[in-house]
Design a protein around this motif. Structure first.
Motif, PDB file in Angstrom:
ATOM      1  N   VAL A  81       0.835  -1.204   0.000  1.00  0.00           N
ATOM      2  CA  VAL A  81       0.000   0.000   0.000  1.00  0.00           C
ATOM      3  C   VAL A  81       0.869   1.253   0.000  1.00  0.00           C
ATOM      4  N   CYS A  82       1.977   1.220   0.726  1.00  0.00           N
ATOM      5  CA  CYS A  82       2.902   2.360   0.712  1.00  0.00           C
ATOM      6  C   CYS A  82       3.359   2.661  -0.704  1.00  0.00           C
ATOM      7  N   ASP A  83       3.778   1.631  -1.429  1.00  0.00           N
ATOM      8  CA  ASP A  83       4.231   1.828  -2.806  1.00  0.00           C
ATOM      9  C   ASP A  83       3.099   2.360  -3.674  1.00  0.00           C
ATOM     10  N   ASP A  84       1.896   1.802  -3.501  1.00  0.00           N
ATOM     11  CA  ASP A  84       0.741   2.272  -4.277  1.00  0.00           C
ATOM     12  C   ASP A  84       0.486   3.761  -4.056  1.00  0.00           C
ATOM     13  N   VAL A  85       0.468   4.168  -2.778  1.00  0.00           N
ATOM     14  CA  VAL A  85       0.135   5.556  -2.449  1.00  0.00           C
ATOM     15  C   VAL A  85       1.205   6.509  -2.978  1.00  0.00           C
ATOM     16  N   LEU A  86       2.469   6.153  -2.810  1.00  0.00           N
ATOM     17  CA  LEU A  86       3.532   7.043  -3.260  1.00  0.00           C
ATOM     18  C   LEU A  86       3.525   7.211  -4.778  1.00  0.00           C
ATOM     19  N   ARG A  87       3.098   6.189  -5.493  1.00  0.00           N
ATOM     20  CA  ARG A  87       2.979   6.323  -6.951  1.00  0.00           C
ATOM     21  C   ARG A  87       1.733   7.130  -7.339  1.00  0.00           C
ATOM     22  N   ALA A  88       0.710   7.106  -6.487  1.00  0.00           N
ATOM     23  CA  ALA A  88      -0.550   7.776  -6.816  1.00  0.00           C
ATOM     24  C   ALA A  88      -0.542   9.256  -6.446  1.00  0.00           C
ATOM     25  N   VAL A  89       0.136   9.602  -5.354  1.00  0.00           N
ATOM     26  CA  VAL A  89       0.144  10.994  -4.889  1.00  0.00           C
ATOM     27  C   VAL A  89       0.981  11.846  -5.837  1.00  0.00           C
ATOM     28  N   MET A  90       0.440  12.981  -6.239  1.00  0.00           N
ATOM     29  CA  MET A  90       1.131  13.898  -7.151  1.00  0.00           C
ATOM     30  C   MET A  90       1.726  15.035  -6.324  1.00  0.00           C
ATOM     31  N   PRO A  91       3.050  15.082  -6.166  1.00  0.00           N
ATOM     32  CA  PRO A  91       3.661  16.113  -5.313  1.00  0.00           C
ATOM     33  C   PRO A  91       3.317  17.535  -5.722  1.00  0.00           C
ATOM     34  N   ASP A  92       3.132  17.769  -7.013  1.00  0.00           N
ATOM     35  CA  ASP A  92       2.832  19.112  -7.493  1.00  0.00           C
ATOM     36  C   ASP A  92       1.333  19.393  -7.546  1.00  0.00           C
ATOM     37  N   GLY A  93       0.529  18.414  -7.151  1.00  0.00           N
ATOM     38  CA  GLY A  93      -0.915  18.584  -7.209  1.00  0.00           C
ATOM     39  C   GLY A  93      -1.470  19.192  -5.943  1.00  0.00           C
ATOM     40  N   PRO A  94      -2.789  19.370  -5.889  1.00  0.00           N
ATOM     41  CA  PRO A  94      -3.426  19.943  -4.704  1.00  0.00           C
ATOM     42  C   PRO A  94      -3.186  19.092  -3.470  1.00  0.00           C
ATOM     43  N   ALA A  95      -2.952  19.753  -2.344  1.00  0.00           N
ATOM     44  CA  ALA A  95      -2.669  19.027  -1.108  1.00  0.00           C
ATOM     45  C   ALA A  95      -3.854  18.164  -0.681  1.00  0.00           C
ATOM     46  N   LEU A  96      -5.072  18.661  -0.867  1.00  0.00           N
ATOM     47  CA  LEU A  96      -6.247  17.919  -0.420  1.00  0.00           C
ATOM     48  C   LEU A  96      -6.311  16.551  -1.083  1.00  0.00           C
ATOM     49  N   ALA A  97      -6.056  16.474  -2.375  1.00  0.00           N
ATOM     50  CA  ALA A  97      -6.110  15.193  -3.075  1.00  0.00           C
ATOM     51  C   ALA A  97      -5.094  14.220  -2.501  1.00  0.00           C
ATOM     52  N   THR A 289      11.462   8.649  -0.065  1.00  0.00           N
ATOM     53  CA  THR A 289      10.381   8.524   0.914  1.00  0.00           C
ATOM     54  C   THR A 289      10.038   7.053   1.122  1.00  0.00           C
ATOM     55  N   ALA A 290       9.934   6.297   0.038  1.00  0.00           N
ATOM     56  CA  ALA A 290       9.656   4.868   0.146  1.00  0.00           C
ATOM     57  C   ALA A 290      10.754   4.158   0.928  1.00  0.00           C
ATOM     58  N   TYR A 291      11.990   4.543   0.691  1.00  0.00           N
ATOM     59  CA  TYR A 291      13.095   3.915   1.429  1.00  0.00           C
ATOM     60  C   TYR A 291      12.966   4.170   2.924  1.00  0.00           C
ATOM     61  N   LEU A 292      12.649   5.397   3.316  1.00  0.00           N
ATOM     62  CA  LEU A 292      12.506   5.693   4.739  1.00  0.00           C
ATOM     63  C   LEU A 292      11.404   4.845   5.368  1.00  0.00           C
ATOM     64  N   VAL A 293      10.288   4.697   4.662  1.00  0.00           N
ATOM     65  CA  VAL A 293       9.177   3.918   5.216  1.00  0.00           C
ATOM     66  C   VAL A 293       9.526   2.431   5.246  1.00  0.00           C
ATOM     67  N   LEU A 294       9.975   1.887   4.128  1.00  0.00           N
ATOM     68  CA  LEU A 294      10.172   0.443   4.025  1.00  0.00           C
ATOM     69  C   LEU A 294      11.359  -0.046   4.840  1.00  0.00           C
ATOM     70  N   SER A 295      12.400   0.757   4.951  1.00  0.00           N
ATOM     71  CA  SER A 295      13.580   0.341   5.722  1.00  0.00           C
ATOM     72  C   SER A 295      13.403   0.583   7.210  1.00  0.00           C
ATOM     73  N   GLY A 296      12.631   1.624   7.575  1.00  0.00           N
ATOM     74  CA  GLY A 296      12.508   2.008   8.973  1.00  0.00           C
ATOM     75  C   GLY A 296      13.739   2.698   9.518  1.00  0.00           C
ATOM     76  N   HIS A 297      14.719   2.989   8.672  1.00  0.00           N
ATOM     77  CA  HIS A 297      15.956   3.617   9.118  1.00  0.00           C
ATOM     78  C   HIS A 297      15.731   5.098   9.423  1.00  0.00           C
ATOM     79  N   THR A 298      16.535   5.626  10.322  1.00  0.00           N
ATOM     80  CA  THR A 298      16.579   7.062  10.549  1.00  0.00           C
ATOM     81  C   THR A 298      17.819   7.633   9.878  1.00  0.00           C
ATOM     82  N   ILE A 299      17.758   8.912   9.558  1.00  0.00           N
ATOM     83  CA  ILE A 299      18.913   9.598   8.983  1.00  0.00           C
ATOM     84  C   ILE A 299      19.219  10.829   9.821  1.00  0.00           C
ATOM     85  N   GLY A 300      20.479  11.246   9.803  1.00  0.00           N
ATOM     86  CA  GLY A 300      20.907  12.416  10.542  1.00  0.00           C
ATOM     87  C   GLY A 300      20.846  13.672   9.703  1.00  0.00           C
TER      88      GLY A 300
END
Length: 322
Positions: A81-97, A289-300
């Motif tokens: 679902v994470c992969d699905d959502v990240l492919r569906a969300v349009m970064p340049d589109g309206p925030a509400l969508a 973004t997908a890497y942060l979610v799927l790996s669970g790693h933190t970055i400095g």
């Protein structure tokens, strides 16, 4: 489904298509030659330095792949679902969508077996009552909004969300407010959602309506559109989950050197639910973004700055508990 594409031997045609997590691997030279695969992948791993926002440089690609495979097999629904959502969300589109798309997916996972499993493993939890979870103070034309649950690293709760939204709504309605500063008391800016509160929603549909009709993310997006860099976040310590998601909506993010950034929601069988699939993606792209979610790693701070997740670093004193 978890698939690995070796860019050294990837065919020129037959790009994999979603759904499913697709991880590319290869050297910097192979990445340069395999642009269509790099674009299509969930993200690509390499051991070479690479500034491409679709690529993550790992100390060991085999070890990273083994860890990712294990996590995706343990949480197959949430990772898919994470992969699905990240492919569906349009970064340049309206925030509400973007917020609505994310929230519908989040509610779906809340009703699923992976979140139920996490709730069972967590066991019963008591939500502490903490007065004044958010403080708002006018300083001239600037509104300072401070998370104030230092005992819990400013873990985000329903009452904190309501207080934050109230402060941001006042700023939206008052044209004399020309600056917003979002920060936190105590050892951390915000460690994400308060885990003691998870599982208390009445039903997934009501939870979705609450997230989207009373959304600090949408208020922060609107204030940033109006104020630009004058809507800023000053972060330190743990900047995780919803804390990172909200900060990323601001026009300027300044981080103390001790800051750690991450999106740990997969460990609950969930995805980011405070607008992060939009706000973080706007800053670093869907791949990292997908890497942060799927790996669970933190970055400095160094990695966060090079990726564009933050805009500047600071070395001043951290906020103290009040």
């Amino acid at each position: 489904m978890f698939r690995v594409v070796d860019l050294s031997s990837a065919p020129e045609a037959g790009l994999p298509s979603p759904p499913g997590v697709i991880v590319g691997v290869g050297s910097a030279a192979e990445i340069a030659r395999g642009q269509s695969w790099v674009q299509a992948a969930t993200f690509t791993l390499t051991e070479d330095p690479c500034a491409d926002r679709r690529v993550i440089t790992a100390d060991s690609v085999p070890e990273t792949l083994a860890e990712l495979r294990k996590r995706c097999e343990h949480w197959p629904q949430a990772s898919g679902v994470c992969d699905d959502v990240l492919r569906a969300v349009m970064p340049d589109g309206p925030a509400l969508a973007g917020v609505v798309t994310e929230s519908l997916a989040y509610s779906t996972l809340q009703a699923g077996p992976e979140f139920a499993r996490w709730l069972g493993e967590r066991g019963p939890a008591v939500m502490p009552e903490i007065a004044d979870p958010v403080q708002a103070e006018r300083d001239g034309d600037t509104l300072r909004v401070t998370f104030n649950r230092p005992q819990r690293h400013n873990a985000f709760s329903t009452d904190a969300r309501a207080a934050l939204l109230e402060a941001l709504t006042v700023a939206q309605l008052d044209p004399s407010v020309t600056g917003i500063v979002l920060n936190g008391n105590g050892p951390s800016f915000c460690s994400g959602g308060d885990l003691a509160e998870f599982g208390t929603f009445t039903d997934p549909a009501s939870a979705h309506l609450g997230r989207t009709r009373h959304s600090p993310a949408l208020a922060l997006d609107a204030l940033t559109a109006r104020l630009g860099r004058a809507c800023r976040a000053e972060v330190h310590g743990r900047v995780l989950g919803s804390g990172l998601e909200m900060a990323a909506f601001c026009g300027w993010v300044e981080a103390h050197q001790d800051s750690l950034f991450g999106l740990p929601e997969l460990g609950l069988g969930l995805i980011p639910g405070a607008g992060g699939t939009l706000s973080v993606t706007r800053r670093i792209g869907r791949w990292r973004t997908a890497y942060l979610v799927l790996s669970g790693h933190t970055i400095g701070v160094d990695t966060a700055l090079s990726w564009g997740l933050i805009d500047a670093t600071s070395v001043g004193a951290r906020p103290i508990t009040q």
